[in-house]
Motif scaffolding. Structure first.
Motif, PDB file in Angstrom:
ATOM      1  N   GLU A 176      36.711  45.169 -29.185  1.00 15.82           N
ATOM      2  CA  GLU A 176      37.110  46.493 -28.710  1.00 15.82           C
ATOM      3  C   GLU A 176      37.622  47.373 -29.858  1.00 15.82           C
ATOM      4  N   PRO A 177      37.366  48.671 -29.803  1.00 19.38           N
ATOM      5  CA  PRO A 177      38.001  49.595 -30.748  1.00 19.38           C
ATOM      6  C   PRO A 177      39.471  49.769 -30.358  1.00 19.38           C
ATOM      7  N   PHE A 178      40.351  49.804 -31.338  1.00 23.31           N
ATOM      8  CA  PHE A 178      41.789  49.885 -31.075  1.00 23.31           C
ATOM      9  C   PHE A 178      42.356  51.241 -31.487  1.00 23.31           C
ATOM     10  N   VAL A 179      43.231  51.756 -30.627  1.00 29.37           N
ATOM     11  CA  VAL A 179      44.088  52.884 -30.998  1.00 29.37           C
ATOM     12  C   VAL A 179      45.441  52.268 -31.321  1.00 29.37           C
ATOM     13  N   LEU A 180      45.868  52.361 -32.555  1.00 27.27           N
ATOM     14  CA  LEU A 180      47.093  51.695 -32.969  1.00 27.27           C
ATOM     15  C   LEU A 180      48.241  52.695 -33.040  1.00 27.27           C
ATOM     16  N   PRO A 181      49.331  52.425 -32.310  1.00 28.07           N
ATOM     17  CA  PRO A 181      50.475  53.335 -32.368  1.00 28.07           C
ATOM     18  C   PRO A 181      51.295  53.131 -33.635  1.00 28.07           C
ATOM     19  N   SER A 182      52.229  54.025 -33.833  1.00 28.31           N
ATOM     20  CA  SER A 182      53.112  53.975 -34.991  1.00 28.31           C
ATOM     21  C   SER A 182      53.989  52.729 -34.957  1.00 28.31           C
ATOM     22  N   PRO A 183      54.383  52.198 -36.128  1.00 26.97           N
ATOM     23  CA  PRO A 183      55.340  51.079 -36.163  1.00 26.97           C
ATOM     24  C   PRO A 183      56.664  51.413 -35.497  1.00 26.97           C
ATOM     25  N   GLU A 184      56.968  52.719 -35.307  1.00 26.94           N
ATOM     26  CA  GLU A 184      58.194  53.102 -34.617  1.00 26.94           C
ATOM     27  C   GLU A 184      58.094  52.816 -33.117  1.00 26.94           C
ATOM     28  N   ILE A 185      56.886  52.667 -32.600  1.00 22.02           N
ATOM     29  CA  ILE A 185      56.684  52.449 -31.172  1.00 22.02           C
ATOM     30  C   ILE A 185      56.548  50.960 -30.862  1.00 22.02           C
ATOM     31  N   VAL A 186      55.721  50.253 -31.623  1.00 25.89           N
ATOM     32  CA  VAL A 186      55.499  48.821 -31.419  1.00 25.89           C
ATOM     33  C   VAL A 186      56.302  48.047 -32.459  1.00 25.89           C
ATOM     34  N   PRO A 187      56.443  46.717 -32.314  1.00 26.11           N
ATOM     35  CA  PRO A 187      57.255  45.956 -33.265  1.00 26.11           C
ATOM     36  C   PRO A 187      56.900  46.255 -34.712  1.00 26.11           C
ATOM     37  N   SER A 188      55.657  46.198 -35.067  1.00 21.30           N
ATOM     38  CA  SER A 188      55.213  46.649 -36.389  1.00 21.30           C
ATOM     39  C   SER A 188      53.710  46.468 -36.474  1.00 21.30           C
ATOM     40  N   TYR A 189      53.128  47.239 -37.356  1.00 17.19           N
ATOM     41  CA  TYR A 189      51.682  47.165 -37.583  1.00 17.19           C
ATOM     42  C   TYR A 189      51.297  45.732 -37.946  1.00 17.19           C
ATOM     43  N   THR A 190      52.058  45.139 -38.869  1.00 19.59           N
ATOM     44  CA  THR A 190      51.724  43.800 -39.362  1.00 19.59           C
ATOM     45  C   THR A 190      51.785  42.761 -38.248  1.00 19.59           C
ATOM     46  N   GLU A 191      52.799  42.843 -37.381  1.00 19.33           N
ATOM     47  CA  GLU A 191      52.937  41.858 -36.309  1.00 19.33           C
ATOM     48  C   GLU A 191      51.803  41.963 -35.296  1.00 19.33           C
ATOM     49  N   ILE A 192      51.349  43.196 -35.022  1.00 23.30           N
ATOM     50  CA  ILE A 192      50.202  43.384 -34.128  1.00 23.30           C
ATOM     51  C   ILE A 192      48.961  42.740 -34.734  1.00 23.30           C
ATOM     52  N   VAL A 245      53.590  57.894 -28.127  1.00 25.24           N
ATOM     53  CA  VAL A 245      52.981  57.158 -27.023  1.00 25.24           C
ATOM     54  C   VAL A 245      52.040  58.044 -26.219  1.00 25.24           C
ATOM     55  N   ILE A 246      52.463  59.268 -25.935  1.00 25.72           N
ATOM     56  CA  ILE A 246      51.639  60.148 -25.109  1.00 25.72           C
ATOM     57  C   ILE A 246      50.296  60.421 -25.772  1.00 25.72           C
ATOM     58  N   THR A 247      50.285  60.481 -27.108  1.00 25.67           N
ATOM     59  CA  THR A 247      49.029  60.686 -27.835  1.00 25.67           C
ATOM     60  C   THR A 247      48.150  59.452 -27.730  1.00 25.67           C
ATOM     61  N   VAL A 248      48.763  58.277 -27.871  1.00 31.18           N
ATOM     62  CA  VAL A 248      48.011  57.025 -27.742  1.00 31.18           C
ATOM     63  C   VAL A 248      47.347  56.948 -26.371  1.00 31.18           C
ATOM     64  N   LEU A 249      48.112  57.257 -25.329  1.00 30.67           N
ATOM     65  CA  LEU A 249      47.573  57.176 -23.971  1.00 30.67           C
ATOM     66  C   LEU A 249      46.456  58.194 -23.747  1.00 30.67           C
ATOM     67  N   SER A 250      46.583  59.355 -24.344  1.00 31.94           N
ATOM     68  CA  SER A 250      45.528  60.360 -24.218  1.00 31.94           C
ATOM     69  C   SER A 250      44.237  59.863 -24.863  1.00 31.94           C
ATOM     70  N   LEU A 251      44.372  59.204 -25.989  1.00 29.27           N
ATOM     71  CA  LEU A 251      43.191  58.667 -26.676  1.00 29.27           C
ATOM     72  C   LEU A 251      42.568  57.524 -25.872  1.00 29.27           C
ATOM     73  N   VAL A 252      43.429  56.692 -25.268  1.00 24.13           N
ATOM     74  CA  VAL A 252      42.911  55.615 -24.424  1.00 24.13           C
ATOM     75  C   VAL A 252      42.193  56.207 -23.212  1.00 24.13           C
ATOM     76  N   ALA A 253      42.809  57.196 -22.567  1.00 20.98           N
ATOM     77  CA  ALA A 253      42.191  57.835 -21.403  1.00 20.98           C
ATOM     78  C   ALA A 253      40.859  58.466 -21.764  1.00 20.98           C
ATOM     79  N   GLY A 254      40.753  58.951 -22.994  1.00 17.73           N
ATOM     80  CA  GLY A 254      39.510  59.569 -23.438  1.00 17.73           C
ATOM     81  C   GLY A 254      38.452  58.579 -23.874  1.00 17.73           C
ATOM     82  N   GLY A 255      38.759  57.273 -23.757  1.00 14.40           N
ATOM     83  CA  GLY A 255      37.772  56.256 -24.090  1.00 14.40           C
ATOM     84  C   GLY A 255      37.628  55.984 -25.567  1.00 14.40           C
ATOM     85  N   VAL A 256      38.585  56.453 -26.383  1.00 12.71           N
ATOM     86  CA  VAL A 256      38.503  56.221 -27.829  1.00 12.71           C
ATOM     87  C   VAL A 256      38.683  54.742 -28.139  1.00 12.71           C
TER      88      VAL A 256
END
Length: 298
Positions: free
Chosen positions: A192-208, A228-239
């Motif tokens: 799957e293609p991933f939309v990755l949120p900022s490290p400020e939102i999730v534990p960290s880029y490296t841990e993901i 988060v709202i941007t991430v969800l918009s991208l997910v909703a758009g099928g990115v």
């Protein structure tokens, strides 16, 4: 001039008699008469007309009586307000917030605190976790929320109180074929293609990345986003799909569904953080509310 001189004068003015005023004040009459005379000398104006019976206020005395009452009333108000402030009933609290706490516990914290302390002004500032720590050191906020740092990374000048542990969920477009599963193994996301949120939102880029590698693949990141709202918009758009903290499920975004991860997951502990030396009663009443709502120990 002392406050007792104002009280002496007010008693004499109200009783219109030195003897009665002395009894009311529990002092002898001669010292009371001397104090009023000294007060008149200090002010430079006669306050009482002693030739009349009962005693009468002069024009200057009438003005001074009104002002003296205002002074004592203001003093009483100051005492009451100071006592309320010492109990945390009035004042101001500046709270740093981020999406994780705003989407989960913050609304109930605010509602409970406002119900108990309606006269405390709450100021909310939306900041990333790292910005909150900086603003705590700069004394621009009184408390914030962050993930619990490792023991060797904890700041000795800050206090940390764990309040909730949250794991990750998978955010999918509603049209994705895997939405018919209640739990999805992470390895099913390998292509799957991933939309990755900022490290400020999730534990960290490296841990993901490490979590995905444990599932046998390296995520194909096609887009990164800060909020988060941007991430969800991208997910909703099928990115693409996204891995987000479980609190995101409180955000009902059209076009997005959330599914639990089956098997190994990644979790983090969220803490409330404040300056260790801060003795503000308002701050500690807010912390008490947090402890009650999360059953956290002192």
């Amino acid at each position: 001039m002392e406050l007792r001189h104002l009280r002496y004068f007010i008693a004499v003015a109200e009783e219109k008699n030195f003897s009665y005023a002395a009894q009311r004040l529990h002092i002898a009459q001669p010292p009371l008469s001397q104090q009023i005379s000294a007060l008149e000398v200090e002010i430079g104006a006669k306050l009482l007309d002693r030739k009349k019976r009962p005693l009468q206020l002069t024009s200057a005395g009438q003005v001074f009586l009104e002002e003296a009452r205002l002074v004592l009333a203001q003093l009483e108000h100051a005492i009451v307000q100071t006592q309320r402030a010492s109990r945390g009933e009035i004042g101001q609290l500046v709270v740093g917030t981020n999406s994780s706490i705003a989407n989960s516990l913050l609304p109930e914290m605010l509602r409970t605190f406002r119900d108990r302390f309606p006269n405390v002004k709450l100021v909310l500032r939306e900041l990333t976790a790292s910005e909150q720590i900086q603003e705590l050191h700069n004394r621009r906020i009184d408390l914030g929320f962050d993930r619990l740092p490792h023991s060797h990374q904890q700041d000795a000048n800050l206090s940390y109180l764990p309040i909730v542990r949250e794991s990750l969920v998978i955010a999918l477009p509603t049209t994705h074929p895997l939405t018919n599963q209640a739990e999805i193994p992470l390895e099913a996301m390998a292509d799957e293609p991933f939309v990755l949120p900022s490290p400020e939102i999730v534990p960290s880029y490296t841990e993901i990345i490490n979590l995905c590698q444990q599932a046998g693949f390296f995520p194909k990141v096609v887009q990164e986003a800060t909020w988060v709202i941007t991430v969800l918009s991208l997910v909703a758009g099928g990115v693409g799909v996204a891995l987000l903290p479980s609190n995101v499920q409180n955000l009902q975004r059209t076009g997005v569904v959330y599914r639990s991860i089956k098997g190994v997951n990644l979790s983090r502990e969220i803490v409330v953080v404040w300056r260790q030396e801060d003795s503000s009663p308002v701050l500690h009443e807010f912390l008490n509310v947090i402890r009650e709502l999360t059953a956290s120990p002192p």
